[in-house]
Design a protein around this motif. Structure first.
Motif, PDB file in Angstrom:
ATOM      1  N   VAL A  37       0.845  -1.202   0.000  1.00 26.14           N
ATOM      2  CA  VAL A  37       0.000   0.000   0.000  1.00 26.14           C
ATOM      3  C   VAL A  37       0.875   1.245   0.000  1.00 26.14           C
ATOM      4  O   VAL A  37       0.634   2.194  -0.756  1.00 26.14           O
ATOM      5  CB  VAL A  37      -0.961   0.004   1.215  1.00 26.14           C
ATOM      6  N   ALA A  38       1.907   1.246   0.836  1.00 22.86           N
ATOM      7  CA  ALA A  38       2.816   2.391   0.901  1.00 22.86           C
ATOM      8  C   ALA A  38       3.479   2.617  -0.456  1.00 22.86           C
ATOM      9  O   ALA A  38       3.516   3.749  -0.966  1.00 22.86           O
ATOM     10  CB  ALA A  38       3.866   2.170   1.992  1.00 22.86           C
ATOM     11  N   GLU A  40       2.489   1.793  -3.426  1.00 23.73           N
ATOM     12  CA  GLU A  40       1.526   2.276  -4.423  1.00 23.73           C
ATOM     13  C   GLU A  40       1.360   3.794  -4.352  1.00 23.73           C
ATOM     14  O   GLU A  40       0.973   4.420  -5.335  1.00 23.73           O
ATOM     15  CB  GLU A  40       0.174   1.612  -4.211  1.00 23.73           C
ATOM     16  N   HIS A  41       1.652   4.366  -3.191  1.00 27.08           N
ATOM     17  CA  HIS A  41       1.500   5.808  -2.998  1.00 27.08           C
ATOM     18  C   HIS A  41       2.844   6.523  -2.879  1.00 27.08           C
ATOM     19  O   HIS A  41       2.898   7.686  -2.485  1.00 27.08           O
ATOM     20  CB  HIS A  41       0.646   6.073  -1.752  1.00 27.08           C
ATOM     21  N   GLY A  42       3.927   5.808  -3.191  1.00 27.55           N
ATOM     22  CA  GLY A  42       5.250   6.411  -3.146  1.00 27.55           C
ATOM     23  C   GLY A  42       5.734   6.725  -1.736  1.00 27.55           C
ATOM     24  O   GLY A  42       6.488   7.667  -1.537  1.00 27.55           O
ATOM     25  N   LEU A  43       5.272   5.937  -0.770  1.00 23.48           N
ATOM     26  CA  LEU A  43       5.630   6.163   0.632  1.00 23.48           C
ATOM     27  C   LEU A  43       6.435   4.988   1.164  1.00 23.48           C
ATOM     28  O   LEU A  43       6.344   3.876   0.653  1.00 23.48           O
ATOM     29  CB  LEU A  43       4.359   6.293   1.489  1.00 23.48           C
ATOM     30  N   GLN A  47       6.551   6.248   6.738  1.00 19.87           N
ATOM     31  CA  GLN A  47       5.702   7.392   6.399  1.00 19.87           C
ATOM     32  C   GLN A  47       4.225   7.023   6.479  1.00 19.87           C
ATOM     33  O   GLN A  47       3.409   7.806   6.964  1.00 19.87           O
ATOM     34  CB  GLN A  47       6.039   7.909   4.994  1.00 19.87           C
ATOM     35  N   LEU A  48       3.884   5.818   6.018  1.00 27.69           N
ATOM     36  CA  LEU A  48       2.498   5.360   6.107  1.00 27.69           C
ATOM     37  C   LEU A  48       2.051   5.278   7.564  1.00 27.69           C
ATOM     38  O   LEU A  48       0.952   5.708   7.910  1.00 27.69           O
ATOM     39  CB  LEU A  48       2.352   4.006   5.414  1.00 27.69           C
ATOM     40  N   ARG A  84       7.245  16.839   1.458  1.00 35.28           N
ATOM     41  CA  ARG A  84       6.600  16.109   0.360  1.00 35.28           C
ATOM     42  C   ARG A  84       5.157  16.533   0.142  1.00 35.28           C
ATOM     43  O   ARG A  84       4.491  16.045  -0.763  1.00 35.28           O
ATOM     44  CB  ARG A  84       6.628  14.604   0.650  1.00 35.28           C
ATOM     45  N   LEU A  86       2.708  15.949   2.260  1.00 37.63           N
ATOM     46  CA  LEU A  86       1.800  14.960   2.837  1.00 37.63           C
ATOM     47  C   LEU A  86       1.041  15.504   4.038  1.00 37.63           C
ATOM     48  O   LEU A  86      -0.061  15.051   4.331  1.00 37.63           O
ATOM     49  CB  LEU A  86       2.576  13.708   3.252  1.00 37.63           C
TER      50      LEU A  86
END
Length: 102
Positions: A37-38, A40-43, A47-48, A84, A86
Motif C-alpha cells: 500500500v505504501a 503504491e503511494h510512493g511512501l 511514512q504510512l 513532500r 503529505l
C-alpha cells in the motif's frame, strides 16, 4: 546425597508454539500488505505509519499519540512528510510552542 539441579525452563506446549507461529506469520503478512500500500503511494512504511498516527491523533486530540518514536524522531518524520506535501503544520491553538498537523 542427591545432586542439585538448577531449574530449567520447560518448552512451551506444542499448541502454544502454533499460536505464536501463526501470530508471527500474520505479522509478516500485515507488514507485506502495508509495504505494498505504501509503495503504491510512493511512501515508505514509516511514512504510512506516521500518517496513521497523525490520523488517530486527530480523532482524539486529548490523547497523545502512542507512536513509539521519540520527539526528535517524530519531528524529523513530520519535517520530511511536510516537504513532500503529505502534511501541513498549523499552530496549536493553546500552545504557541507546539504545532498540529493536518
Amino acid at each position: 546425597m542427591p545432586e542439585s539441579r538448577a531449574s530449567t525452563p520447560q518448552p512451551a506446549a506444542e499448541e502454544d508454539l502454533g499460536i505464536v507461529d501463526g501470530l508471527a506469520q500474520l505479522s509478516f503478512l500485515v507488514q507485506h500488505e502495508l509495504g505494498q500500500v505504501a509503495a503504491e503511494h510512493g511512501l515508505s512504511i514509516i511514512q504510512l505509519r506516521l500518517l496513521g498516527v497523525l490520523r488517530d491523533a486527530r480523532r482524539d486530540a486529548a490523547t497523545r499519540p502512542a507512536s513509539g518514536a521519540g520527539q526528535s524522531s517524530m519531528t524529523g518524520l513530520v519535517d520530511r512528510a511536510e516537504r513532500r506535501g503529505l502534511v501541513q503544520r498549523i499552530p496549536a491553538p493553546h500552545d504557541g510552542r507546539a504545532s498540529r498537523c493536518r
